[in-house]
Design a protein around this motif. Structure first.
Motif, PDB file in Angstrom:
ATOM      1  N   GLY A 231       2.839   8.173   2.676  1.00 34.44           N
ATOM      2  CA  GLY A 231       3.614   8.790   3.512  1.00 34.44           C
ATOM      3  C   GLY A 231       3.300   9.331   4.954  1.00 34.44           C
ATOM      4  O   GLY A 231       3.915   9.650   5.747  1.00 34.44           O
ATOM      5  N   VAL A 232       1.921   9.259   5.117  1.00 32.34           N
ATOM      6  CA  VAL A 232       1.261   9.845   6.272  1.00 32.34           C
ATOM      7  C   VAL A 232       0.926   8.449   7.129  1.00 32.34           C
ATOM      8  O   VAL A 232       0.915   7.516   6.956  1.00 32.34           O
ATOM      9  CB  VAL A 232       0.012  10.152   6.036  1.00 32.34           C
ATOM     10  N   TYR A 233       1.507   8.837   8.693  1.00 29.43           N
ATOM     11  CA  TYR A 233       1.328   7.645   9.666  1.00 29.43           C
ATOM     12  C   TYR A 233      -0.145   7.694   9.960  1.00 29.43           C
ATOM     13  O   TYR A 233      -1.037   8.975   9.982  1.00 29.43           O
ATOM     14  CB  TYR A 233       2.261   8.279  10.582  1.00 29.43           C
ATOM     15  N   GLY A 234      -0.657   6.523  10.130  1.00 29.75           N
ATOM     16  CA  GLY A 234      -2.045   6.150  10.781  1.00 29.75           C
ATOM     17  C   GLY A 234      -2.973   6.187   9.538  1.00 29.75           C
ATOM     18  O   GLY A 234      -2.567   6.432   8.423  1.00 29.75           O
ATOM     19  N   LYS A 235      -4.102   5.217   9.711  1.00 23.95           N
ATOM     20  CA  LYS A 235      -4.961   5.158   8.644  1.00 23.95           C
ATOM     21  C   LYS A 235      -6.337   5.651   8.754  1.00 23.95           C
ATOM     22  O   LYS A 235      -7.163   5.540   7.672  1.00 23.95           O
ATOM     23  CB  LYS A 235      -5.186   3.540   8.691  1.00 23.95           C
ATOM     24  N   GLY A 236      -6.374   6.508   9.822  1.00 23.66           N
ATOM     25  CA  GLY A 236      -7.665   7.151   9.642  1.00 23.66           C
ATOM     26  C   GLY A 236      -7.738   8.433   9.005  1.00 23.66           C
ATOM     27  O   GLY A 236      -6.757   8.924   8.467  1.00 23.66           O
ATOM     28  N   ASP A 237      -8.932   9.089   8.853  1.00 22.60           N
ATOM     29  CA  ASP A 237      -9.249  10.244   8.102  1.00 22.60           C
ATOM     30  C   ASP A 237      -8.395  11.409   8.682  1.00 22.60           C
ATOM     31  O   ASP A 237      -8.206  11.616   9.673  1.00 22.60           O
ATOM     32  CB  ASP A 237     -10.681  10.463   8.290  1.00 22.60           C
TER      33      ASP A 237
END
Length: 459
Positions: A42-48
């Motif tokens: 559900g979170v946007y982006g793939k970074g930590d």
């Protein structure tokens, strides 16, 4: 610890100097946490997401909602689930079932989340609790700190004002010890005692001796609050003239009525001096273009009623921002892509062809599949499925603000060069034709001066 890539009051220099007060600066990629955290569904982006999860989620949802995208329930549910029992938001918490540590709650994340929930609609309870948290954690001087109990700063105070405005709370009525939110912000703005070129700028925080030093990131981010704005910027007021510099009188602080215009004047001068973008400077590093500050400067100028003066910077972002938004260590930087989408919306540029990039689709693809997108978005993707992979070398069509980007300037230069070459060629042909006429009577029948013409043109 703060996140270096976020557009909030993260002070990279401060991190390097073990937490000492410093001017904020940004990097292109988030600071890695000691133990990297997997990105939740559900979170946007793939970074930590450890240091910017709530921030980037909030910006993404705000920008997408402004573009009439209905996000997935999982995206909204993750953000609302991050809210603490007292109403604030941390930068990120891996286990939403674990109570928050009030000392680590984040005014920047809270301000961004409140604006996202307002834009999404149907989240009044969360908005009210968030506003109550901001009111409870306002400093005695009217400002806001990044974390509760710390000194206030211009960025955090400006963001808090954005959130209050979005939620319908009058910042002039939100106060501590008789000091309103606008009073708190005014304490960071350089006034008539500063050199003329710095008047209207904001400092991140005062130095130990109380002096203020102009900082471009603080100025860019605080300008939106000074002008009474919020995200997304939808101001329709327009002043065709350039922003007016601060009119100096006897006031020690910049009056609220002039704060937004004075900040706009400073930012406009800085944009003009640096090729229509702001610069990021950190100790020991070569200055580089600052995409985040430039984005906020565009939003602040438009909110102040100066879309014409913001146009060239918006075009610069369109022509140069693709790598910033799409080419990070972990692919698309959701916060950066959201910032560009917010700029496109505010500047009335085409989000489906923002410098050759479908910036809306780029952000959509960085998170869970939305419930729905506008028909225009679906059509744009069908017509150009590779639009999110464009190099950013194009530019949207010029709107009525007549803004130019470096790409347009290159094109104009090429046209001038081509036109000049054609003119020289025509002049040469005319000269040769005249010479041919003068000697025609002495030439044998069937001989043509065109052969000499061709040979001359090929030299």
């Amino acid at each position: 610890m703060h996140t270096a890539s976020r557009l909030g009051a993260a002070a990279l220099t401060g991190l390097l100097l073990a937490g000492t007060a410093a001017a904020p600066a940004l990097a292109d990629t988030p600071t890695a946490s000691p133990t990297p955290v997997a990105v939740p569904a559900g979170v946007y982006g793939k970074g930590d997401p450890t240091y910017d999860g709530v921030w980037r989620q909030s910006l993404a949802l705000t920008a997408l909602a402004g573009a009439k995208v209905v996000p997935a329930d999982s995206a909204v549910g993750w953000l609302t689930g991050q809210q603490c029992a007292d109403g604030g938001w941390p930068s990120f918490r891996a286990d939403a079932g674990t109570p928050c540590d009030p000392k680590t709650e984040d005014s920047n994340a809270t301000a961004a989340a409140v604006q996202a929930l307002v834009q999404l609609g149907g989240q009044r309870a969360g908005v009210t609790k968030g506003v109550d948290w901001l009111k409870a954690n306002q400093n005695a001087d009217g400002s806001w700190p990044y974390n509760p109990g710390s000194p206030g700063d211009a960025n955090s105070t400006g963001l808090a004002i954005n959130a209050l405005t979005a939620a319908g709370a009058d910042p002039t009525q939100v106060s501590k010890n008789g000091r309103s939110a606008y009073d708190g912000l005014a304490a960071f703005q350089l006034g008539c005692t500063a050199p003329a070129a710095q008047r209207g700028a904001f400092a991140f925080q005062p130095a130990a001796d109380g002096t203020l030093a102009a900082n471009t990131l603080a100025s860019a981010q605080a300008a939106l609050g000074a002008a009474g704005g919020k995200l997304p910027v939808t101001n329709t007021n327009r002043v065709d003239a350039a922003p007016k510099p601060l009119s100096c009188g006897t006031d020690k602080l910049v009056p609220h009525a002039e704060a937004g215009e004075a900040a706009a004047a400073y930012l406009y001068a800085q944009l003009n001096a640096n090729g229509q973008h702001l610069m990021q400077t950190t100790p020991g590093a070569t200055p580089t273009p600052d995409f985040a500050s430039t984005s906020w400067a565009v939003l602040g100028l438009i909110q102040s009623g100066h879309p014409h003066q913001a146009a060239s910077a918006a075009d610069w972002l369109a022509g140069n921002g693709y790598a910033w938004a799409a080419k990070g260590k972990n692919g698309t930087d959701a916060a950066a892509a959201a910032a560009l989408l917010l700029v496109a919306e505010a500047a009335k540029l085409d989000p489906y062809n923002f410098g050759g990039t479908n910036i809306l689709q780029l952000l959509v693809e960085a998170g869970p599949a939305p419930k729905s997108v506008p028909s225009a978005a679906a059509s744009a993707l069908a017509e150009n499925p590779d639009g999110t992979k464009a190099p950013g070398s194009g530019i949207t069509e010029a709107d009525d603000n007549s803004g130019f980007s470096p790409i347009w300037l290159v094109g104009i230069g090429l046209l001038i060069g081509i036109g000049g070459g054609l003119l020289l060629s025509l002049n040469r042909r005319r000269g040769n034709a005249s010479a041919a006429k003068a000697t025609k009577a002495t030439k044998p029948t069937g001989d043509s001066g065109d052969s000499g013409d061709s040979g001359d043109e090929q030299k």
